[in-house]
Scaffold this active site. Structure first.
Site, mmCIF file in Angstrom:
data_model
loop_
_atom_site.group_PDB
_atom_site.id
_atom_site.type_symbol
_atom_site.label_atom_id
_atom_site.label_comp_id
_atom_site.label_asym_id
_atom_site.label_seq_id
_atom_site.Cartn_x
_atom_site.Cartn_y
_atom_site.Cartn_z
ATOM 1 N N HIS A 1 0.940 -1.228 -0.157
ATOM 2 C CA HIS A 1 -0.018 0.039 -0.415
ATOM 3 C C HIS A 1 1.129 1.532 -0.019
ATOM 4 O O HIS A 1 0.293 2.438 -0.508
ATOM 5 C CB HIS A 1 -0.754 -0.068 1.550
ATOM 6 C CG HIS A 1 -1.748 1.004 1.540
ATOM 7 N ND1 HIS A 1 -3.128 1.369 0.784
ATOM 8 C CD2 HIS A 1 -1.663 2.626 2.109
ATOM 9 C CE1 HIS A 1 -3.704 2.737 1.233
ATOM 10 N NE2 HIS A 1 -2.232 3.026 2.115
ATOM 11 N N TYR B 1 4.322 0.566 -3.099
ATOM 12 C CA TYR B 1 4.491 0.535 -4.869
ATOM 13 C C TYR B 1 4.947 -0.810 -4.892
ATOM 14 O O TYR B 1 5.712 -0.091 -6.137
ATOM 15 C CB TYR B 1 4.419 1.979 -4.933
ATOM 16 C CG TYR B 1 3.207 2.431 -5.225
ATOM 17 C CD1 TYR B 1 1.424 2.475 -5.619
ATOM 18 C CD2 TYR B 1 2.673 3.239 -3.727
ATOM 19 C CE1 TYR B 1 0.636 3.263 -5.626
ATOM 20 C CE2 TYR B 1 2.017 3.799 -3.407
ATOM 21 C CZ TYR B 1 0.760 4.248 -4.196
ATOM 22 O OH TYR B 1 -0.066 4.735 -4.371
ATOM 23 N N HIS C 1 -10.081 2.997 -0.481
ATOM 24 C CA HIS C 1 -10.359 2.021 0.481
ATOM 25 C C HIS C 1 -11.186 1.038 0.811
ATOM 26 O O HIS C 1 -11.803 0.725 0.836
ATOM 27 C CB HIS C 1 -10.809 3.505 1.175
ATOM 28 C CG HIS C 1 -10.278 3.430 2.685
ATOM 29 N ND1 HIS C 1 -10.534 3.507 3.859
ATOM 30 C CD2 HIS C 1 -8.493 3.080 3.040
ATOM 31 C CE1 HIS C 1 -9.852 4.259 4.932
ATOM 32 N NE2 HIS C 1 -8.694 3.839 4.544
ATOM 33 N N ASN C 2 -10.412 -0.035 -0.103
ATOM 34 C CA ASN C 2 -10.945 -1.808 -0.780
ATOM 35 C C ASN C 2 -11.368 -2.376 0.668
ATOM 36 O O ASN C 2 -12.784 -2.372 0.723
ATOM 37 C CB ASN C 2 -11.002 -1.763 -1.676
ATOM 38 C CG ASN C 2 -10.323 -1.043 -2.918
ATOM 39 O OD1 ASN C 2 -11.408 -0.481 -3.279
ATOM 40 N ND2 ASN C 2 -9.259 -1.039 -4.116
ATOM 41 N N SER D 1 -5.271 6.565 12.876
ATOM 42 C CA SER D 1 -6.473 7.486 13.787
ATOM 43 C C SER D 1 -5.868 8.240 12.536
ATOM 44 O O SER D 1 -5.464 9.530 11.933
ATOM 45 C CB SER D 1 -6.022 7.311 15.283
ATOM 46 O OG SER D 1 -5.775 7.061 15.641
#
Length: 745
Positions: free
Chosen positions: A53, A56, A104-105, A323
């Protein structure tokens, strides 16, 4: 406590590197970089920053080709591009626009509402970090079959999360997509886009420069949400009665984010920010290492100064927590008091947690003991690079050979009529108001176009009426049939949708959603899509400003359709002179721009009626797309409406154009009515003009070399295809609007 000193004296301690997603050679490389084993805090930082993420690592060898595209636009030079939080484009009159689309899968599958909400929150902070005021959002979504139980679980929560967060921020949602396919079952795609506006002189970059400058963390307190895999690491360091597991999905607070936006914009206006970074993926690990790496190279942080929602958090958890609603700024010492005063005004908590140094190291202390001492570039920018093996799949030739030509077709007028209605009510083509009515599309008063228009359009200057238009598109079926052509077709459709409103396309952002990079078939799809997008952008003259890669999107062995979502942004000199979507008045002449060929493989007709996927996608002609775009821009004021032809072909364009304002049409088809209605050939747009302007449209089409076909005229309360069938608009609307409410209400 696992300090740097302890790590040097205890080289053989077993560490849970594999549970944190690191490979054996990656762990060995970390030890080589540090000359010792990492502390648990350092291991936490490397594991999240070297993840797919953040680093890459499987995709960057292919993404680097986007750098071959000239960084110029028809308006001017790109002000910031790939590698920054978001791309920034000059749009004239001293204004710049920044936009980006991200995914944001997986969080949205686990916890649909918060996963989608925090996806919106994260992309908004990326835009804010460039110095821009966020002005609009969009949401390209993909789900499993509409009738599937899990779609009924995730879709309402995802839509509510997107709407809830964006509405609370006061940001209009001006566009997006909702696509259904069985490959997304168990792996929905939630891509979120944000657009922001700034003056050229207000551009800010993510770097920590100036020895002695103070590092300030401000916004929400840090909690245990969004840590994910670190729960394994935490079990190494927590006491037996400590927390056993942290929630892996972030929890959003849009009202805190609204305060953060206004506070940050006032900080920018006061000129008290020397560098800034939002805290998104990888949290403090990302913000500290990227700021230090892009600046003078050194930073010292007192981690125990970080305000916490949960006092039990271990240092490695604080570093990994994602957060929401947090930012990190680099501030000159003389500006700290003013910075704190502005934060206090907005009731935003702010704490000096460190300073910029000349050590060339990122050094983090916890209650006086050093838990991190690393070269920041090795964390942020020098992660692993994989050249994953890839090869054209063995099944690709057979897939392409299985075209739609042999599928049974409607032959009579009644059969054509039934097919028009069936497609109009299908999940991918039906009215999406059940979704979009949950979004505020007009808050702030600058929305010019929104769903269901071809593109979203926002006014950015109230005096000159300068504006921008944005569209997102991708047909994953086309990309499965030919990922090179599929990426170009996504680019072409998005480019065309922006142009239909009268905007001149300027730049691209992308969100590349694919299956596992460890599968050579998937990596071939990814490599081909990147190559196709690069070649397409070169031909169209639009740069890639940045984007996102989301891999490992699959359920078991089933990868999603390759889904390279392409967002195109265009500039509109005067938004009061734009071209609307849908028929605007009766008695006007209906034309098709562009040529129709028999191209039905991968079409919505083949998908809905036959459940078929095979053959080759429609031919790509980017020269024709460019000529069409120029005609549409020159036709502003002449064209009374324009609607692109894509999924569902001419049939669906006629349905949507009629239903937009309840104006019927009578059309005559010169060729095979089935092909004319349902082919999905690219580079086509349905337009209308007043009768007295037909000659001017004909001249314009000749001038640009765009085929022009007269279809008929608007009027009445029925869609009539002469010699074939007619459908009352009332029946069309009932069919078109019934699908989502029936399934989801």
């Amino acid at each position: 406590m696992d300090t740097v000193e302890v790590a040097a004296q205890d080289p053989d301690r077993q560490q849970p590197w594999a549970d944190l997603g690191l490979k054996a050679d990656e762990y060995a490389r970390i030890r080589e970089i540090l000359g010792r084993r990492p502390t648990s805090s350092e291991l936490a930082m490397y594991s999240v920053m070297w993840s797919e993420h953040c680093s890459y690592k499987s995709s960057k060898v292919h993404l680097k080709q986007f750098g071959e595209i000239p960084q110029e636009t028809p308006v001017g030079k790109m002000l910031a591009g790939i590698g920054e939080n978001a791309g920034v484009i000059d749009v004239g009159q001293g204004y710049a626009v920044t936009f980006k689309v991200e995914s944001h899968n997986h969080p949205s599958y686990v916890e649909p509402y918060q996963g989608a909400a925090t996806g919106v929150g994260g992309i908004v902070r990326d835009i804010l970090a460039m110095g821009a005021r966020p002005v609009a959002v969009m949401d390209p979504l993909r789900f499993g079959p509409l009738e599937a139980a899990d779609t009924h679980r995730v879709l309402p929560g995802i839509v509510a999360g997107v709407g809830g967060y964006g509405n609370c921020l006061g940001l209009p949602n001006i566009g997006g997509e909702a696509v259904f396919d069985e490959t997304y079952l168990g792996n929905p795609l939630v891509n979120a886009l944000c657009v922001g506006v700034l003056r050229h002189e207000d551009l800010h970059l993510a770097k920590a420069s100036g020895v002695g400058n103070q590092v300030i963390l401000y916004g929400a307190r840090t909690g245990g949400d969004g840590i994910g895999g670190v729960s394994v690491l935490a079990s190494e360091t927590f006491d037996a009665d400590g927390p056993a597991k942290r929630p892996s999905v972030q929890v959003g607070d849009p009202f805190m984010e609204k305060l953060l936006i206004e506070c940050t914009l006032e900080l920018f206006a006061a000129r008290v920010v020397a560098g800034i970074q939002d805290l998104g993926g990888a949290g403090l690990s990302c913000a500290t290492s990227e700021l230090a790496s892009a600046g003078d190279g050194g930073m010292h942080v007192e981690l125990d100064r970080v305000p916490l929602r949960d006092s039990s958090l271990a240092p490695e958890e604080i570093l990994m927590s994602e957060s929401q609603e947090r930012m990190m700024a680099v501030v000159e010492p003389g500006d700290v008091a003013a910075f704190m005063e502005i934060c206090a005004k907005w009731d935003v908590e702010a704490v000096v947690v460190g300073e910029v140094t000349d050590t060339g190291r990122l050094q983090i202390d916890w209650h006086g003991e050093r838990v991190v001492d690393v070269p920041p570039r090795t964390v942020a920018h020098e992660g692993p690079t994989y050249e994953r093996p890839f090869a054209r799949p063995a099944w690709q030739d057979a897939l392409q050979a299985d075209g739609a030509e042999a599928l049974p077709r409607p032959a009579t007028g009644d059969e054509l009529r039934a097919t028009v209605l069936r497609l109009a009510g299908s999940p991918n083509l039906c009215d999406k108001s059940w979704i979009t009515d949950q979004y505020d599309r007009y808050v702030q008063g600058n929305t010019v176009l929104a769903q269901p228009s071809d593109s979203g359009m926002i006014r950015i200057d109230e005096e000159s009426n300068l504006g921008v238009a944005v569209a997102t598109d991708c047909n994953g079926r086309f990309a499965k049939l030919d990922p090179y052509a599929g990426a170009q077709l996504a680019l072409a459709e998005s480019y065309r949708n922006v142009a239909t409103g009268g905007a001149r396309p300027l730049a691209v952002s992308d969100c590349l959603n694919f299956g596992s990079p460890e599968d050579p078939d998937v990596m071939w799809q990814f490599a081909e899509a990147c190559r196709g997008l690069k070649d397409g952008c070169l031909e169209l003259g639009v740069p890639v400003t940045g984007g996102n890669v989301s891999l490992y999107n699959q359920t078991g062995e089933t990868a999603i359709l390759p889904t390279p979502v392409v967002a195109v942004l265009g500039v509109v000199e005067d938004v009061t002179r734009r071209t609307p979507t849908g028929f605007a008045a009766t008695g006007e002449q209906v034309f098709q721009l562009g040529a129709t060929r028999e191209e039905l493989s991968g079409s919505e007709w083949a998908h809905v009626v036959h459940g078929h996927l095979g053959g080759r996608p429609p031919a790509v002609d980017l020269g024709a797309e460019k000529a069409l775009g120029s005609l549409l821009a020159d036709g502003v004021g002449l064209l009374t409406s324009a609607h692109d032809l894509s999924e569902g072909g001419l049939s669906q364009a006629l349905v949507e154009s009629c239903l937009r304002r309840g104006i019927g049409a009578t059309v005559r088809l010169s060729g095979d009515p089935f092909v004319e209605l349902f082919s999905e050939s690219a580079a086509r747009v349905l337009v209308t003009v007043a009768t007295e302007d037909v000659a001017r449209l004909t001249e314009l089409a000749l001038e640009h070399g765009v085929p022009l076909t007269r279809l008929g005229e608007t009027g009445g309360a029925t869609l009539v295809v002469e010699g074939q069938f007619d459908v009352p608009l009332e029946e069309l609307r009932a069919t078109w609007t019934a699908t989502l409410p029936a399934a989801l209400s």
